[in-house]
Design an enzyme around this catalytic site. Structure first.
Site, short mmCIF file in Angstrom:
data_model
loop_
_atom_site.label_atom_id
_atom_site.label_comp_id
_atom_site.label_asym_id
_atom_site.label_seq_id
_atom_site.Cartn_x
_atom_site.Cartn_y
_atom_site.Cartn_z
N ARG A 194 -6.05 -10.04 9.02
CA ARG A 194 -4.53 -10.67 9.44
C ARG A 194 -4.68 -10.90 11.06
O ARG A 194 -4.09 -11.77 11.75
CB ARG A 194 -3.20 -10.08 8.90
CG ARG A 194 -1.95 -10.70 9.50
CD ARG A 194 -0.73 -10.18 8.99
NE ARG A 194 -0.74 -8.48 9.18
CZ ARG A 194 0.32 -7.95 8.80
NH1 ARG A 194 1.04 -8.36 7.89
NH2 ARG A 194 0.37 -6.51 8.90
N TYR A 195 -5.16 -9.86 11.77
CA TYR A 195 -5.22 -9.85 13.14
C TYR A 195 -6.72 -10.30 13.49
O TYR A 195 -7.64 -9.82 12.72
CB TYR A 195 -4.86 -8.48 13.87
CG TYR A 195 -3.47 -7.85 13.24
CD1 TYR A 195 -2.36 -8.44 13.96
CD2 TYR A 195 -3.15 -7.13 12.32
CE1 TYR A 195 -0.99 -8.16 13.68
CE2 TYR A 195 -1.92 -6.51 11.90
CZ TYR A 195 -0.66 -7.07 12.87
OH TYR A 195 0.35 -6.95 12.15
N ARG A 236 -9.40 -6.79 13.77
CA ARG A 236 -9.35 -5.62 12.79
C ARG A 236 -8.98 -6.07 11.24
O ARG A 236 -8.25 -7.12 11.14
CB ARG A 236 -8.56 -4.49 13.36
CG ARG A 236 -7.00 -5.06 13.52
CD ARG A 236 -6.45 -4.37 14.60
NE ARG A 236 -4.97 -4.64 14.97
CZ ARG A 236 -4.82 -5.50 15.83
NH1 ARG A 236 -5.54 -6.30 16.34
NH2 ARG A 236 -3.40 -5.87 16.17
N CYS A 256 -1.71 7.02 -5.24
CA CYS A 256 -1.38 8.05 -4.16
C CYS A 256 -0.92 9.39 -4.87
O CYS A 256 -0.80 9.29 -5.86
CB CYS A 256 0.06 7.49 -3.48
SG CYS A 256 -0.37 5.70 -2.73
N CYS A 294 6.43 6.55 -3.06
CA CYS A 294 7.31 6.53 -1.88
C CYS A 294 8.24 5.29 -2.55
O CYS A 294 7.52 4.28 -2.75
CB CYS A 294 7.24 6.16 -0.52
SG CYS A 294 5.74 7.25 0.00
N CYS A 320 7.77 1.68 -0.91
CA CYS A 320 6.49 1.44 -0.57
C CYS A 320 6.38 -0.07 -0.56
O CYS A 320 6.50 -0.77 -1.29
CB CYS A 320 5.51 2.06 -1.62
SG CYS A 320 3.94 1.27 -1.29
N ARG A 357 3.74 -1.53 -0.38
CA ARG A 357 2.82 -2.26 -1.28
C ARG A 357 3.05 -1.75 -2.91
O ARG A 357 2.11 -1.51 -3.69
CB ARG A 357 1.23 -1.57 -1.04
CG ARG A 357 0.55 -2.25 -0.01
CD ARG A 357 -0.91 -2.04 0.39
NE ARG A 357 -0.79 -2.39 1.76
CZ ARG A 357 -1.27 -1.55 2.76
NH1 ARG A 357 -1.56 -0.38 2.53
NH2 ARG A 357 -0.98 -2.11 3.94
N ASP A 407 10.46 -2.61 5.24
CA ASP A 407 10.20 -4.16 5.02
C ASP A 407 10.93 -4.61 3.76
O ASP A 407 11.71 -3.77 3.15
CB ASP A 407 8.51 -4.23 4.36
CG ASP A 407 7.75 -4.11 5.45
OD1 ASP A 407 7.82 -4.35 6.63
OD2 ASP A 407 6.65 -3.27 5.18
N ASP A 427 7.65 -5.72 10.66
CA ASP A 427 6.44 -6.40 10.21
C ASP A 427 7.11 -7.69 9.79
O ASP A 427 7.90 -7.78 8.97
CB ASP A 427 5.89 -5.58 9.11
CG ASP A 427 4.45 -5.70 9.30
OD1 ASP A 427 3.81 -6.64 9.49
OD2 ASP A 427 3.64 -4.53 8.75
N LYS A 460 3.13 -7.36 13.09
CA LYS A 460 3.93 -6.39 13.71
C LYS A 460 4.78 -6.99 14.96
O LYS A 460 3.87 -7.21 16.00
CB LYS A 460 3.33 -4.89 13.89
CG LYS A 460 2.88 -4.19 12.76
CD LYS A 460 2.49 -3.14 13.21
CE LYS A 460 1.42 -2.46 11.93
NZ LYS A 460 0.45 -3.19 11.66
#
Ligand code: SF4
Length: 414
Positions: A139-140, A143, A152, A156, A159, A161, A320, A357, A364
């Site tokens: 996206r950037y 990177r 995981c 959470c 999350c 994702r 988010d 975000d 971000k």
């Protein structure tokens, strides 16, 4: 003990009486709780912790008879959305007598997760639309995000994702390491690779070493990062062997994810110390969460305690717009008030960057309280952390000077 929600609602207030800030900053062991008769060798073995995770409603009810109807209903539905999993170690941090326990709110499903607001999304950061090959997000400019797994140590409830982690909603995530690595090889502009997921530290040392070695062998990859919540959910994983392996791949940074000072136990502090001793720079990413850390005193205790664990608070994320998270989202206004309560009032190193975000894949965006009140060709009018007004002169002659404005206390001056 039930904590009155109203007692947590005002950011400038004193923290709830049961959580005075000094107490929040103390380090304690998570203890052994229900697992007091488990041999030390098992308890301290990360694989034992994973094998004995709490993953069903029956287990949860047996360990925590105080589950609320909302939590029971949420847990019944969790396997269609985002699975339930809590390590025994992390479970011991939950206060079963407190419905609003900040640890409990992060990992125990609630029925509100099934309520989706019109503006909520399954992929709020637009990762899937910036994914040139499965498991890679570009996206950037310089990177990439390299997703390695959908698993995981614990899940959470907010999350970003959750569409893919745990595979409860059938996303069927299959990263293709060969294609991911080949893409990076073919893109010399990629100088920074962030391994995330799911949690990369769930891999065995050998598997992770193999992956890191292949990335490190790409000449234009200058910098590797691992994003992980394992040091918080499963500090037993931070073994001396893991640290010795990671040390081969410098410069390698590790970003952890901690939201509340109670997560920083003696076990976590020791694990982070091992990573720091291996020369790994550590940063923390927190998510601003309602009735978890949306309080200036709680956030101050968290960031100060992180520094004592040798971790730089890096980002504070506005939660988010992930589907089913509105009960956990604090307002942006609250986030700005908390940032204002940190800036200038504690060590600069302790102050994270608050970011949103941008929904849909905008990346971000830093958000800050208003410190520049006005700015023109000649001068900048500033507000400091005490609310005092200053002006910074930018004229070519004389040289730029900094002077306290005695007479101007309003932006209308310029
Ligand atoms: S550890 Fe990270 S990826 Fe895993 S559920 Fe939590 S926020 Fe999501």
């Amino acid at each position: 003990m039930h904590t009155d929600p109203e007692s947590l609602s005002a950011p400038g207030d004193e923290p709830p009486a049961c959580r005075p800030s000094q107490l929040l900053k103390e380090f304690h062991s998570a203890g052994r709780g229900f697992w007091h008769d488990v041999p030390d060798a098992d308890w301290n073995d990360w694989r034992w912790q994973l094998k004995h995770r709490i993953t069903t409603l029956e287990q949860l009810q047996r360990l925590m008879p105080t589950l609320t109807p909302e939590e029971v209903a949420g847990t019944q539905l969790a396997n269609q959305k985002l699975a339930l999993a809590i390590t025994p170690y992390f479970f011991n941090l939950i206060d079963p007598a407190d419905e609003l326990c900040p640890i409990r709110r992060q990992v125990i499903p609630r029925v509100e997760e099934t309520h989706t607001a019109a503006w909520e999304m399954s992929d709020p950061c637009g990762e899937d639309s910036h994914s040139p090959v499965p498991g890679l997000v570009h996206r950037y400019p310089d990177r990439v995000l390299f997703l390695v797994t959908d698993r995981c140590a614990a899940y959470c409830r907010y999350c970003t994702r959750s569409r893919l982690v745990s595979n409860a909603s059938g996303y069927d995530f299959h990263p293709d390491f060969e294609r991911q690595i080949e893409y990076i090889r073919q893109h010399p502009e990629v100088r920074d690779v962030l391994l995330s997921g799911g949690d990369p530290l769930l891999f065995s040392d050998d598997k992770l070493e193999h992956l890191l070695a292949r990335l490190r062998a790409i000449p234009h990859v200058e910098f590797l990062r691992i994003g992980t919540r394992i040091p918080i959910f499963l500090p037993q994983r931070i073994t001396p062997e893991l640290c010795a392996m990671l040390k081969q791949f410098h410069p390698l940074f590790v970003s952890i994810h901690s939201n509340h000072p109670r997560e920083l136990t003696t076990e976590v502090r020791d694990g982070l110390g091992r990573l720091a001793d291996a020369g790994i720079p550590l940063g923390n990413q927190s998510v601003l969460l309602r009735h978890v850390n949306d309080h200036a005193e709680v956030m101050r205790a968290l960031v100060q305690k992180l520094l004592r664990c040798r971790v730089k608070p890096y980002y504070l994320y506005q939660c988010d717009l992930i589907a089913g998270s509105s009960h956990l989202r604090a307002s942006v206004r609250r986030g700005l008030e908390i940032m204002d309560a940190l800036r200038g009032k504690t060590t600069g190193y302790a102050v994270p960057q608050y970011v949103i975000d941008a929904p849909g894949g905008g990346g971000k965006v830093p958000v800050n309280p208003e410190y520049v009140l006005s700015h023109n060709r000649d001068r900048v009018v500033l507000r400091n952390y005490e609310g005092k007004i200053f002006e910074y002169i930018e004229g070519a002659h004389p040289a730029p000077a900094f002077k306290r404005s005695e007479n101007f206390d309003s932006p209308e001056f310029v």
